[in-house]
Every structure is written in C-alpha cells, then in structure tokens.
Design a protein around this motif. Structure first.
Motif, mmCIF file in Angstrom:
data_model
loop_
_atom_site.group_PDB
_atom_site.id
_atom_site.type_symbol
_atom_site.label_atom_id
_atom_site.label_comp_id
_atom_site.label_asym_id
_atom_site.label_seq_id
_atom_site.Cartn_x
_atom_site.Cartn_y
_atom_site.Cartn_z
ATOM 1 N N ASN A 106 -49.477 -44.563 -32.807
ATOM 2 C CA ASN A 106 -50.588 -44.592 -31.849
ATOM 3 C C ASN A 106 -50.362 -45.593 -30.719
ATOM 4 O OD1 ASN A 106 -50.798 -46.852 -33.398
ATOM 5 N ND2 ASN A 106 -52.982 -46.640 -33.856
ATOM 6 N N VAL A 107 -49.104 -45.990 -30.516
ATOM 7 C CA VAL A 107 -48.731 -46.901 -29.432
ATOM 8 C C VAL A 107 -47.742 -46.185 -28.511
ATOM 9 C CG1 VAL A 107 -47.636 -49.084 -28.817
ATOM 10 C CG2 VAL A 107 -49.104 -48.948 -30.847
ATOM 11 N N GLU A 108 -48.005 -46.263 -27.206
ATOM 12 C CA GLU A 108 -47.097 -45.673 -26.218
ATOM 13 C C GLU A 108 -46.648 -46.754 -25.240
ATOM 14 O OE1 GLU A 108 -46.782 -42.155 -22.797
ATOM 15 O OE2 GLU A 108 -48.704 -42.578 -23.768
ATOM 16 N N ALA A 109 -45.326 -46.857 -25.038
ATOM 17 C CA ALA A 109 -44.758 -47.778 -24.062
ATOM 18 C C ALA A 109 -44.366 -46.983 -22.824
ATOM 19 C CB ALA A 109 -43.553 -48.497 -24.639
ATOM 20 N N ARG A 110 -44.709 -47.513 -21.633
ATOM 21 C CA ARG A 110 -44.418 -46.831 -20.386
ATOM 22 C C ARG A 110 -43.734 -47.786 -19.420
ATOM 23 N NH1 ARG A 110 -50.489 -44.362 -19.229
ATOM 24 N NH2 ARG A 110 -50.584 -42.897 -20.989
ATOM 25 N N VAL A 111 -42.853 -47.237 -18.591
ATOM 26 C CA VAL A 111 -42.182 -48.035 -17.580
ATOM 27 C C VAL A 111 -41.966 -47.170 -16.341
ATOM 28 C CG1 VAL A 111 -39.870 -47.462 -18.464
ATOM 29 C CG2 VAL A 111 -40.206 -49.550 -17.110
ATOM 30 N N GLY A 112 -42.123 -47.779 -15.167
ATOM 31 C CA GLY A 112 -41.949 -47.047 -13.913
ATOM 32 C C GLY A 112 -43.049 -47.415 -12.934
#
Length: 362
Positions: A106-112
């Motif tokens: 239930n954890v999402e890592a995002r980059v950009g």
C-alpha cells in the motif's frame, strides 16, 4: 477563441462521451479534459493572475485542454499529463506531470515531475468539470502564483483507519525548478525554486474529505519590468534567498443534496480562505462562494491586513456525466490600495465578472 473553435471543441467532447476513456491496450490508456468560456469584467484592470479578464468580451481567458497517458504493469506505473493552461499558447503547452512509480503493497514511490499536493483539488487542478464553480476559488488556488507542479520525489502511503476511513500520507521533496509568470504585458515574475520539503495528509469517509498540507520552500525571485522608462528596455529587481512557508487545511462534506467546502491557508507572506455551499437539484446545482485574502507585512510591503475579497453566485448544469455548463456572476473587491485579485493595483477597487463556462472530460 471564436465561435467556430467553441463549436469544434463541443463536437470533440460529445464524441469523447461516446467513446469514454481510450484503452489503447490492457496496460495503456489515454484520457483528457478541457474547458472554454465567454467572460468579461466591468473593470479595465485585468483580473485573476494567469487569466487576465478585462472589460471586453474574452473567448479564451479560461481555455484549457489536457491529455493524460497512463501505463500500468503489475507494480510499475508511468504517467504523463500535458496541459494547455489558460495562460499558454496552443503550440506551447506545459508538462504538468511526468513520473515513474512503483508500488510496494500500500506504499507507492514516485519520481519525476509531480503535482504539488496543496489543495483539496490539487490532483485535478486544471479539470474544470471536477469543480462545482466555473473556476477554483481564486484567493486560495492562486496564493502560490499558480505554481502547481515540482521536480522531485514523493512517497504515497494509503491505509484504512478503523475500517471506516481511508488515509493517504504523502511526504515530498522538490529540487531546482524555474517558473516564469507573466503578470502583465510589461511585468514578469521569475521564480527559481531551490528546494521544497513538505507533507500532505488526507482523511476520507463516506460523506467527507479532509486535506492538510505543510511545506517550506526556498527560492530566488526576480521582478522583470519591460520598458520602465524611455531608453531603458528592461529593469530587473533581484530578490535572492527567499523563503515561503505554508499551512493548508481543507474540508468537504456531502450531506444529502448539499455540498459544503472550505479551505484555509496560513503563510508567512499571506493568509487566505474561502467557504462554499452548493445544492443539487437533479442536473442543476446552484452555488455561492465567498473568499478573502490577507496580506502580511514583509520586506517587500509594509501593508498588513485584508487586501482582497470576492463573492460568487452561479449555477452548474450537467449536460451529461462528462459535460457541464456554468453560468456565473462574481464580484471582486480590493482594499488598502492593494491589488487583491487584480493583476496590478486597480484605479477602481471593485469589479464584476460574468462567465459562461463549458467543461468536458473523457
């Protein structure tokens, strides 16, 4: 924008209603949104940063069109959104976000490039169909000069609370990013964001939604004045090493046919708030909204107090599930020889605007 272009956009929107979102394949989808309006003011000083509404009929002050491409592959996600914002030319749209994400439970890592999570409506900032009013409340949603995205990373943690509520917690960090705001034809503000540290929390139940954000930004700022005097083409006022700190709290309640919304922001430069009520009668939703801005004393201004307010009365009509119209009247006031919701300090401190807005999504 002329009548032919409005008719063309309407035809495109209706065709999208028939097709719904475009599923390119099992993992890739395309969606979009748009808005356009007929609007005018009764004051010669332009109103609302990034829209510049004048005392003449304007066909493209609110014109917005966006496309979003989403790719999913198990735990991996990629998303990009390109938007022709109200202030953009059609040939120069802005990349509002373009990021890669990966989920771990239930954890999402995002980059950009990511959306700045400040407001209740930040996730759909330019999607006019998602708003009850024709435009997002100006006092709050323009409080950071229309900056809506950042370059950096975040982590989104979603979980249930007591099996009744959904919680989303998102710490985020931003890196170097340049933004240029054309306030008037002769005055630009250039903002170079050095870094932002912040966090957003949302709590959602069956009939309500709360939003809380804190962030601390360090940036450099330049005021660029074009042709300030005969023989001087450009004057640049450099203001390095600035700091902007903000607390933002919002709540929305759906109580039967009523929808009640309020947001409040407290910062070291200004504080703002608005409250709004709407009532749904089948496809019609009349609404009213009131907002205020308070300017705080800084090294740039000695003024400290209420600098602007606005009142909105309007009605929204849902043509179809993805098409809507807004008919709206809005009154603006500025105080203390401040600009309020005007782009510059006006000669006349009061103004009224009249707007017919068309929105669609697909």
């Amino acid at each position: 924008m002329n009548n032919k272009l409005i008719a063309a956009l309407s035809a495109v929107a209706i065709s999208f209603d028939a097709l719904a979102a475009i599923e390119i394949n099992d993992n890739l989808s395309l969606s979009g949104f748009g808005s356009t309006s007929i609007t005018r003011s009764d004051n010669e000083t332009p109103l609302i940063i990034n829209r510049n509404i004048l005392d003449e009929t304007c066909w493209d002050c609110d014109t917005t069109f966006g496309l979003q491409l989403d790719y999913y592959q198990e735990s991996f996600k990629a998303s990009a959104q390109v938007v022709k914002r109200p202030r953009d030319k059609w040939l120069n749209p802005e990349v509002e976000w373009a990021y890669l994400g990966y989920s771990f439970g239930n954890v999402e890592a995002r980059v950009g490039r990511l959306r700045l999570p400040v407001f209740l409506a930040s996730e759909y900032y330019y999607v006019g169909h998602a708003y009850q009013s024709a435009r997002p409340p100006e006092e709050v949603y323009n409080s950071i000069l229309g900056i809506t995205a950042y370059n950096g990373a975040n982590v989104v943690w979603n979980f249930d609370l007591y099996d009744e509520y959904q919680v989303s917690f998102t710490p985020f960090i931003a890196f170097d990013d340049d933004n240029t705001l054309e306030v008037t034809s002769t005055f630009d503000v250039e903002i170079n964001v050095n870094d932002i540290l912040g966090a957003n929390a949302q709590l959602e139940g069956d009939y309500f939604r709360w939003n809380f954000t804190y962030f601390d930004a360090e940036y450099d700022q330049k005021f660029i004045i074009k042709n300030p005097a005969p023989g001087i083409p450009l004057l640049v006022l450099d203001q390095p090493d600035r700091r902007f700190e903000l607390y933002s709290l919002g709540a929305e309640y759906n109580l039967g046919n009523w929808t009640l919304t309020a947001e409040r922001q407290l910062g070291n430069v200004r504080s703002t708030w608005y409250t709004m009520a709407s009532y749904r009668i089948m496809k019609l939703s009349p609404y009213a909204l009131y907002g205020e801005t308070k300017t705080k004393r800084t090294d740039i201004t000695d003024f400290d107090g209420k600098s602007g307010s606005s009142f909105v009365a309007g009605v929204r009509y849902d043509l179809r599930h993805n098409l809507s119209l807004n008919l709206e009247w809005q009154q603006f006031k500025s105080f203390g020889n401040q600009r309020g919701s005007f782009t510059t300090t006006p000669q006349e401190p009061d103004a009224q605007t009249y707007t017919l807005m068309f929105n669609f999504v697909f």
